[in-house]
Design a protein around this motif. Structure first.
Motif, PDB file in Angstrom:
ATOM      1  N   VAL A   1       0.683  -1.320   0.110  1.00  0.00           N
ATOM      2  CA  VAL A   1      -0.139   0.229   0.176  1.00  0.00           C
ATOM      3  C   VAL A   1       0.976   1.126  -0.041  1.00  0.00           C
ATOM      4  O   VAL A   1       1.603   1.239   1.305  1.00  0.00           O
ATOM      5  N   VAL A   2       0.911   1.856  -1.422  1.00  0.00           N
ATOM      6  CA  VAL A   2       1.906   3.484  -1.748  1.00  0.00           C
ATOM      7  C   VAL A   2       1.286   4.594  -0.886  1.00  0.00           C
ATOM      8  O   VAL A   2       2.088   5.336  -0.558  1.00  0.00           O
ATOM      9  N   GLY A   3      -0.373   4.621  -0.533  1.00  0.00           N
ATOM     10  CA  GLY A   3      -0.707   5.949  -0.588  1.00  0.00           C
ATOM     11  C   GLY A   3      -2.365   5.601  -0.352  1.00  0.00           C
ATOM     12  O   GLY A   3      -2.909   4.700  -0.585  1.00  0.00           O
ATOM     13  N   VAL A   4      -2.686   6.419   0.863  1.00  0.00           N
ATOM     14  CA  VAL A   4      -3.843   6.578   0.958  1.00  0.00           C
ATOM     15  C   VAL A   4      -4.810   7.957   1.190  1.00  0.00           C
ATOM     16  O   VAL A   4      -4.185   8.900   0.461  1.00  0.00           O
ATOM     17  N   LYS A   5      -5.730   7.928   0.620  1.00  0.00           N
ATOM     18  CA  LYS A   5      -7.012   9.362   0.676  1.00  0.00           C
ATOM     19  C   LYS A   5      -7.664   9.152   1.044  1.00  0.00           C
ATOM     20  O   LYS A   5      -8.685   8.050   0.934  1.00  0.00           O
ATOM     21  N   SER A   6      -8.350  10.258   2.551  1.00  0.00           N
ATOM     22  CA  SER A   6      -9.137  10.030   2.916  1.00  0.00           C
ATOM     23  C   SER A   6     -10.294  11.231   2.342  1.00  0.00           C
ATOM     24  O   SER A   6      -9.832  12.377   1.574  1.00  0.00           O
ATOM     25  N   PRO A   7     -11.407  11.183   2.417  1.00  0.00           N
ATOM     26  CA  PRO A   7     -12.686  12.052   2.134  1.00  0.00           C
ATOM     27  C   PRO A   7     -12.228  13.535   2.420  1.00  0.00           C
ATOM     28  O   PRO A   7     -11.887  13.561   3.969  1.00  0.00           O
ATOM     29  N   GLY A   8     -12.292  14.172   1.110  1.00  0.00           N
ATOM     30  CA  GLY A   8     -11.822  15.582   1.807  1.00  0.00           C
ATOM     31  C   GLY A   8     -10.476  15.772   2.178  1.00  0.00           C
ATOM     32  O   GLY A   8      -9.995  16.918   2.158  1.00  0.00           O
ATOM     33  N   ARG A   9      -9.248  14.939   1.635  1.00  0.00           N
ATOM     34  CA  ARG A   9      -8.248  15.477   1.834  1.00  0.00           C
ATOM     35  C   ARG A   9      -7.430  14.420   1.224  1.00  0.00           C
ATOM     36  O   ARG A   9      -7.784  13.793   0.068  1.00  0.00           O
ATOM     37  N   ASP A  10      -6.281  15.259   0.664  1.00  0.00           N
ATOM     38  CA  ASP A  10      -5.533  14.688  -0.638  1.00  0.00           C
ATOM     39  C   ASP A  10      -5.047  13.748  -0.502  1.00  0.00           C
ATOM     40  O   ASP A  10      -4.305  12.772   0.556  1.00  0.00           O
ATOM     41  N   PHE A  11      -4.117  12.619  -1.246  1.00  0.00           N
ATOM     42  CA  PHE A  11      -3.623  11.130  -0.939  1.00  0.00           C
ATOM     43  C   PHE A  11      -2.197  11.915  -0.635  1.00  0.00           C
ATOM     44  O   PHE A  11      -1.593  12.762  -0.521  1.00  0.00           O
ATOM     45  N   VAL A  12      -1.717  10.706   0.388  1.00  0.00           N
ATOM     46  CA  VAL A  12      -0.600  11.382   1.215  1.00  0.00           C
ATOM     47  C   VAL A  12       0.418   9.684   1.261  1.00  0.00           C
ATOM     48  O   VAL A  12      -0.574   8.515   0.916  1.00  0.00           O
ATOM     49  N   TYR A  13       1.144   9.565   1.389  1.00  0.00           N
ATOM     50  CA  TYR A  13       2.709   8.114   1.413  1.00  0.00           C
ATOM     51  C   TYR A  13       1.820   7.344   2.858  1.00  0.00           C
ATOM     52  O   TYR A  13       1.889   8.339   3.199  1.00  0.00           O
ATOM     53  N   ALA A  14       1.447   6.578   2.323  1.00  0.00           N
ATOM     54  CA  ALA A  14       1.028   5.355   3.323  1.00  0.00           C
ATOM     55  C   ALA A  14       2.681   4.992   4.340  1.00  0.00           C
ATOM     56  O   ALA A  14       3.507   4.735   4.008  1.00  0.00           O
ATOM     57  N   GLN A  15       2.351   5.540   5.597  1.00  0.00           N
ATOM     58  CA  GLN A  15       3.514   5.392   6.716  1.00  0.00           C
ATOM     59  C   GLN A  15       2.751   3.851   7.336  1.00  0.00           C
ATOM     60  O   GLN A  15       1.873   3.463   7.479  1.00  0.00           O
ATOM     61  N   PRO A  16       4.226   2.996   8.352  1.00  0.00           N
ATOM     62  CA  PRO A  16       3.355   2.145   9.144  1.00  0.00           C
ATOM     63  C   PRO A  16       2.074   2.478   9.947  1.00  0.00           C
ATOM     64  O   PRO A  16       1.219   1.439  10.006  1.00  0.00           O
ATOM     65  N   ASP A  17       2.427   3.557  10.203  1.00  0.00           N
ATOM     66  CA  ASP A  17       1.481   4.400  11.460  1.00  0.00           C
ATOM     67  C   ASP A  17      -0.028   4.916  10.895  1.00  0.00           C
ATOM     68  O   ASP A  17      -0.717   5.162  11.335  1.00  0.00           O
TER      69      ASP A  17
ATOM     70  N   GLY B   1     -13.515   4.105   4.521  1.00  0.00           N
ATOM     71  CA  GLY B   1     -14.562   5.013   3.336  1.00  0.00           C
ATOM     72  C   GLY B   1     -12.773   5.340   2.289  1.00  0.00           C
ATOM     73  O   GLY B   1     -13.119   6.765   1.640  1.00  0.00           O
ATOM     74  N   ASP B   2     -11.579   5.348   2.616  1.00  0.00           N
ATOM     75  CA  ASP B   2     -10.445   5.663   1.776  1.00  0.00           C
ATOM     76  C   ASP B   2     -10.607   5.675   0.883  1.00  0.00           C
ATOM     77  O   ASP B   2     -11.004   4.398   0.345  1.00  0.00           O
ATOM     78  N   THR B   3      -9.599   5.366  -0.229  1.00  0.00           N
ATOM     79  CA  THR B   3      -9.260   5.596  -1.280  1.00  0.00           C
ATOM     80  C   THR B   3      -7.992   4.783  -1.237  1.00  0.00           C
ATOM     81  O   THR B   3      -7.245   6.027  -0.062  1.00  0.00           O
ATOM     82  N   ILE B   4      -7.531   3.863  -1.588  1.00  0.00           N
ATOM     83  CA  ILE B   4      -5.500   3.281  -1.170  1.00  0.00           C
ATOM     84  C   ILE B   4      -4.882   3.097  -2.928  1.00  0.00           C
ATOM     85  O   ILE B   4      -5.577   2.093  -3.443  1.00  0.00           O
ATOM     86  N   ILE B   5      -3.363   3.281  -2.824  1.00  0.00           N
ATOM     87  CA  ILE B   5      -2.979   3.265  -4.314  1.00  0.00           C
ATOM     88  C   ILE B   5      -1.816   1.510  -3.670  1.00  0.00           C
ATOM     89  O   ILE B   5      -1.556   1.735  -2.750  1.00  0.00           O
ATOM     90  N   VAL B   6      -2.276   0.861  -4.741  1.00  0.00           N
ATOM     91  CA  VAL B   6      -1.902  -0.534  -4.274  1.00  0.00           C
ATOM     92  C   VAL B   6      -0.873  -0.928  -5.404  1.00  0.00           C
ATOM     93  O   VAL B   6      -1.171  -0.445  -6.868  1.00  0.00           O
ATOM     94  N   SER B   7      -0.272  -1.069  -4.691  1.00  0.00           N
ATOM     95  CA  SER B   7       1.385  -1.912  -6.083  1.00  0.00           C
ATOM     96  C   SER B   7       1.397  -3.193  -5.919  1.00  0.00           C
ATOM     97  O   SER B   7       1.604  -4.030  -4.481  1.00  0.00           O
ATOM     98  N   GLY B   8       1.940  -4.263  -7.311  1.00  0.00           N
ATOM     99  CA  GLY B   8       2.001  -5.422  -6.695  1.00  0.00           C
ATOM    100  C   GLY B   8       1.533  -6.609  -8.232  1.00  0.00           C
ATOM    101  O   GLY B   8       1.390  -6.361  -9.386  1.00  0.00           O
ATOM    102  N   ASP B   9       1.865  -8.252  -7.729  1.00  0.00           N
ATOM    103  CA  ASP B   9       1.774  -8.794  -8.622  1.00  0.00           C
ATOM    104  C   ASP B   9      -0.444  -8.447  -8.920  1.00  0.00           C
ATOM    105  O   ASP B   9      -0.759  -8.811  -8.135  1.00  0.00           O
ATOM    106  N   VAL B  10      -0.164  -8.798 -10.972  1.00  0.00           N
ATOM    107  CA  VAL B  10      -1.276  -8.685 -10.946  1.00  0.00           C
ATOM    108  C   VAL B  10      -3.016  -9.243 -10.121  1.00  0.00           C
ATOM    109  O   VAL B  10      -3.505  -9.148  -9.530  1.00  0.00           O
ATOM    110  N   SER B  11      -1.860 -10.587  -9.439  1.00  0.00           N
ATOM    111  CA  SER B  11      -3.054 -12.097  -9.177  1.00  0.00           C
ATOM    112  C   SER B  11      -2.820 -11.598  -7.874  1.00  0.00           C
ATOM    113  O   SER B  11      -4.390 -11.642  -7.571  1.00  0.00           O
ATOM    114  N   ASN B  12      -2.223 -10.807  -7.610  1.00  0.00           N
ATOM    115  CA  ASN B  12      -1.165 -11.159  -5.754  1.00  0.00           C
ATOM    116  C   ASN B  12      -3.216  -9.710  -5.390  1.00  0.00           C
ATOM    117  O   ASN B  12      -3.279  -8.987  -4.749  1.00  0.00           O
TER     118      ASN B  12
END
Length: 223
Positions: free
Chosen positions: A182-198, A204-215
């Motif tokens: 998970v490389v990014g997270v966007k909460s409603p009404g906010r900009d995308f932020v880089y995902a951190q461990p915490d 209601g969020d939107t996430i950006i995720v990278s990886g193998d297509v099947s995964n």
């Protein structure tokens, strides 16, 4: 740095004002780039005359016509003609012969693409094929956007699956449990932020995720 900035602002020559060429030209204009469009269909030339920096009526399969419109002065050219493979190849050959630094070609199939590559096109794109692949991964309803790269690697935009809602990235362990990042997270009404461990992921969020297509597909369908 200076050379990279210069190349980013270089004007672009587009041959063919079909849907692909028009969409490409409009996006480049929106970025502040100058666009010279070459089209042999007079009605299309008239239709888009005010849409781009310059629109010229000419038959780009004729090398003399390209020379007359100043095609050799461009560092980047895109062959947007795709319905006629013969015309596409002739245009590409003419642009390569003019020693344009970057010649991009639109291909309708792999055979067409191989021809364009062999005659010197530095980049070949397959818009119809790529659009089909993208839609195939979106119709499931789990993904909001999908971009595939080589070796079955992709980046997707999606709502978070139930397995990680209400959890931080560290608690969900998507890399260990699902083989994705998970490389990014966007909460409603906010900009995308880089995902951190915490970073907390809510339903209601939107996430950006990278990886193998099947995964990614399996992760998107997790409950």
């Amino acid at each position: 740095m200076g050379d990279r900035r210069r190349r980013k602002n270089l004007p672009v020559l587009i041959v063919g004002l079909g849907r692909f060429g028009v969409a490409l030209g409009e996006e480049l204009m929106a970025e502040g780039r100058e666009v010279l469009a070459v089209e042999r269909n007079r009605s299309l030339v008239q239709k888009y005359a005010d849409r781009f920096t310059y629109v010229v009526e000419a038959d780009a399969t004729d090398p003399e016509a390209l020379a007359q419109v100043g095609a050799a002065d461009f560092d980047i050219a895109v062959v947007g003609v795709g319905t006629s493979i013969e015309s596409s190849v002739l245009i590409a050959v003419n642009l390569v012969d003019l020693e344009i630094d970057q010649v991009w070609g639109k291909a309708i199939n792999r055979a067409h693409g191989k021809i364009l590559e062999r005659i010197g096109c530095e980049h070949v794109v397959y818009p119809e094929h790529d659009a089909g692949v993208r839609v195939a991964h979106l119709v499931s309803g789990h993904l909001m956007d999908f971009i595939k790269f080589d070796d079955d690697f992709a980046i997707v935009k999606m709502p978070p699956p139930r397995c990680m809602q209400g959890m931080t990235i560290e608690q969900a362990h998507p890399r260990d449990r699902h083989g994705v990042n998970v490389v990014g997270v966007k909460s409603p009404g906010r900009d995308f932020v880089y995902a951190q461990p915490d970073t907390l992921v809510s339903s209601g969020d939107t996430i950006i995720v990278s990886g193998d297509v099947s995964n990614l597909e399996r992760f998107a369908g997790e409950d």
